[in-house]
Motif scaffolding. Structure first.
Motif, PDB file in Angstrom:
ATOM      1  N   PRO A 197      64.127  24.748  18.345  1.00 56.85           N
ATOM      2  CA  PRO A 197      65.447  25.199  17.881  1.00 56.85           C
ATOM      3  C   PRO A 197      65.382  25.646  16.423  1.00 56.85           C
ATOM      4  O   PRO A 197      64.628  25.100  15.618  1.00 56.85           O
ATOM      5  CB  PRO A 197      66.311  23.937  18.035  1.00 56.85           C
ATOM      6  N   VAL A 198      66.168  26.657  16.104  1.00 52.86           N
ATOM      7  CA  VAL A 198      66.172  27.239  14.769  1.00 52.86           C
ATOM      8  C   VAL A 198      67.492  26.891  14.080  1.00 52.86           C
ATOM      9  O   VAL A 198      68.550  26.959  14.708  1.00 52.86           O
ATOM     10  CB  VAL A 198      66.013  28.770  14.851  1.00 52.86           C
ATOM     11  N   PRO A 199      67.466  26.518  12.799  1.00 58.09           N
ATOM     12  CA  PRO A 199      68.725  26.258  12.092  1.00 58.09           C
ATOM     13  C   PRO A 199      69.646  27.470  12.140  1.00 58.09           C
ATOM     14  O   PRO A 199      69.196  28.609  12.015  1.00 58.09           O
ATOM     15  CB  PRO A 199      68.256  25.977  10.658  1.00 58.09           C
ATOM     16  N   VAL A 200      70.929  27.206  12.318  1.00 59.46           N
ATOM     17  CA  VAL A 200      71.932  28.276  12.374  1.00 59.46           C
ATOM     18  C   VAL A 200      72.773  28.228  11.103  1.00 59.46           C
ATOM     19  O   VAL A 200      73.286  27.170  10.723  1.00 59.46           O
ATOM     20  CB  VAL A 200      72.840  28.123  13.608  1.00 59.46           C
ATOM     21  N   ARG A 218      73.229  19.590  17.331  1.00 57.79           N
ATOM     22  CA  ARG A 218      73.481  19.157  15.957  1.00 57.79           C
ATOM     23  C   ARG A 218      72.660  17.904  15.689  1.00 57.79           C
ATOM     24  O   ARG A 218      73.171  16.791  15.606  1.00 57.79           O
ATOM     25  CB  ARG A 218      74.962  18.899  15.737  1.00 57.79           C
ATOM     26  N   GLU A 219      71.362  18.093  15.558  1.00 57.35           N
ATOM     27  CA  GLU A 219      70.456  16.987  15.287  1.00 57.35           C
ATOM     28  C   GLU A 219      70.409  16.671  13.795  1.00 57.35           C
ATOM     29  O   GLU A 219      69.855  15.670  13.378  1.00 57.35           O
ATOM     30  CB  GLU A 219      69.049  17.325  15.783  1.00 57.35           C
ATOM     31  N   TYR A 220      70.982  17.533  12.982  1.00 55.99           N
ATOM     32  CA  TYR A 220      70.924  17.418  11.535  1.00 55.99           C
ATOM     33  C   TYR A 220      72.355  17.557  11.000  1.00 55.99           C
ATOM     34  O   TYR A 220      73.301  17.644  11.788  1.00 55.99           O
ATOM     35  CB  TYR A 220      70.033  18.527  10.963  1.00 55.99           C
ATOM     36  N   PRO A 221      72.551  17.600   9.687  1.00 64.70           N
ATOM     37  CA  PRO A 221      73.911  17.862   9.174  1.00 64.70           C
ATOM     38  C   PRO A 221      74.433  19.245   9.560  1.00 64.70           C
ATOM     39  O   PRO A 221      75.617  19.512   9.504  1.00 64.70           O
ATOM     40  CB  PRO A 221      73.739  17.741   7.653  1.00 64.70           C
ATOM     41  N   TYR A 222      73.504  20.132   9.951  1.00 57.97           N
ATOM     42  CA  TYR A 222      73.854  21.489  10.356  1.00 57.97           C
ATOM     43  C   TYR A 222      73.464  21.654  11.820  1.00 57.97           C
ATOM     44  O   TYR A 222      72.825  20.790  12.414  1.00 57.97           O
ATOM     45  CB  TYR A 222      73.085  22.502   9.488  1.00 57.97           C
ATOM     46  N   ARG A 223      73.845  22.796  12.402  1.00 58.47           N
ATOM     47  CA  ARG A 223      73.514  23.041  13.805  1.00 58.47           C
ATOM     48  C   ARG A 223      72.230  23.855  13.949  1.00 58.47           C
ATOM     49  O   ARG A 223      71.821  24.552  13.026  1.00 58.47           O
ATOM     50  CB  ARG A 223      74.679  23.763  14.485  1.00 58.47           C
TER      51      ARG A 223
END
Length: 214
Positions: A8-11, A104-109
């Motif tokens: 997955p790539v940060p959006v 949303r594994e991080y603070p961002y999607r």
């Protein structure tokens, strides 16, 4: 064409920027979750997906406002870490992508992406050259009418030329997204020319060097 990322790539969704492949845009990143995204991105493949927020994003911005599934995969080309712990970036568009499995594994999607290649453009085709010249003339006239004369590199291939112009035009973001969605670069060029021709008193073109802010 680069291979699609396996992870997955940060959006990075924004309300007013539509990035096109083979263009470069500056970004100013100050929000905490996206500063974390930049740090994670720099530790990895330096890839992010630029996405456009859907209307009504203001009601849910600090949570998870919806964004359109069509976006542009980009690579962080340059980064400046500022004294206030914010970042100035330059991102280079790589490919149109369609996003799926947003998480949303991080603070961002982040999202898994499918690459959407453009239809091939034979640069040695006389009709392609005619379209290219017509687009250059339209854009130079458009910029002149704004009192902002500009120049374009004569050797620029059609796709980066079209996409650079589309990024620069004062179109609404949703209209730019419709141009990005087109599989044919020739169709994108023609529609951009038609829009410029309709502008009796066009708005100022967006200058990529001004930067976008999250």
């Amino acid at each position: 064409m680069e291979l699609a990322p396996q992870k997955p790539v940060p959006v990075f969704p924004l309300p007013d920027l539509v990035l096109f492949p083979r263009t470069v845009a500056p970004l100013h990143v100050f929000e905490l979750r996206y500063r974390a995204m930049v740090r994670d991105c720099l530790d990895g493949e330096r890839l992010i997906v630029m996405a456009l927020l859907k209307p009504g994003w203001e009601m849910d911005y600090h949570d998870s406002p919806e964004f359109f599934p069509l976006g542009c995969l980009a690579r962080v080309q340059a980064v400046e870490w500022l004294p206030n712990d914010c970042y100035d970036l330059k991102v280079a568009g790589i490919s149109r992508v369609r996003m799926a499995a947003v998480g949303r594994e991080y603070p961002y999607r982040s999202a898994r992406v499918t690459m959407l290649p453009q239809e091939p453009v034979p640069e040695d085709d006389p009709l392609v050259d005619l379209e290219r010249q017509a687009l250059i003339e339209s854009f130079l006239e458009y910029a002149k009418g704004l009192g902002s004369p500009t120049t374009l590199r004569d050797e620029m291939p059609l796709e980066p030329l079209v996409n650079h112009i589309c990024l620069s035009l004062g179109l609404e973001p949703a209209d730019k997204l419709r141009l990005l969605e087109l599989d044919s670069v020739l169709d994108r060029s023609r529609q951009a020319r038609e829009w410029m021709a309709r502008r009796a008193k066009p708005a100022s073109p967006r200058k990529p060097e001004e930067g976008e802010r999250n």
